[in-house]
Design a protein around this motif. Sequence first.
Motif, short mmCIF file in Angstrom:
data_model
loop_
_atom_site.label_atom_id
_atom_site.label_comp_id
_atom_site.label_asym_id
_atom_site.label_seq_id
_atom_site.Cartn_x
_atom_site.Cartn_y
_atom_site.Cartn_z
N TYR A 239 8.23 3.78 0.19
CA TYR A 239 9.67 4.43 0.62
C TYR A 239 10.21 4.96 -0.68
N ALA B 213 15.16 1.04 -0.46
CA ALA B 213 13.84 1.16 0.02
C ALA B 213 13.69 -0.44 0.23
N ALA C 191 2.91 3.50 7.64
CA ALA C 191 3.24 4.10 6.02
C ALA C 191 2.29 3.85 5.35
#
Length: 233
Positions: A105, A115, A134
């Motif tokens: 992130y 993040a 992710a």
Amino acid sequence: MTHHEPHDEVTGDRMNWLRAGVLGANDGIVSTASLVVGVAGATTDRAQILVAGLAGLFAGAMSMASGEYVSVSSQRDAERALLAQERRELRDMPEQELEELKEIYEDKGLDEQTAEEVARQLTEHDALAAHAEAELHIDPDGLTNPWGAAIASFVSFTVGALLPLAAIALTPTGLRVPITVAAAVLTLALTGFVSARLSGAGKRRAVVRNVVGGLIAMGVTYAIGSLVGQSIG
């Protein structure tokens, strides 16, 4: 203003069905039209043309279905293997996995604190889903369905193949080839338009690509059929 972009959980699987269906329809139209036009270039015997067309229809439909099943099954097996590995990593090294998610992130543009908070909250909610999305770009609850792709491919190939087969079987001898080509061109244009409409792609490019590819295939097979028919006639 209203936001109309879909965000449901089955988008990926539906796109897989769409891909298999459009590919099957296009292949059914092009391969069957090319086959019967090629045979028509070699003989005017209606029975021979129909036998070749029907054989091509069933062989092609089964080939497309089995090919889709094997291909999508391989993809599904690979996805399951990746998810199993991710489960092991989350079980054996949760802190390292949390740090890895945080770095992902950060690479997307979030500052370190944000993040870390996002990674922690997502991990607490559903660690596997967070890491699968992710890291692997996989939805654990929406894996591709090989049977759906196989059935969509079989049905769409059969429907696509029936159109040129009917066109060449129901028209007079002198008009068989031009009417079959015209029917194939129209249906290829339609499938190109529909696929572009459903996927949001450019309609003109999809239609032109389908039609030009089909015309080349039919032209080549007709030429080969004519040459073979003359040499053995």
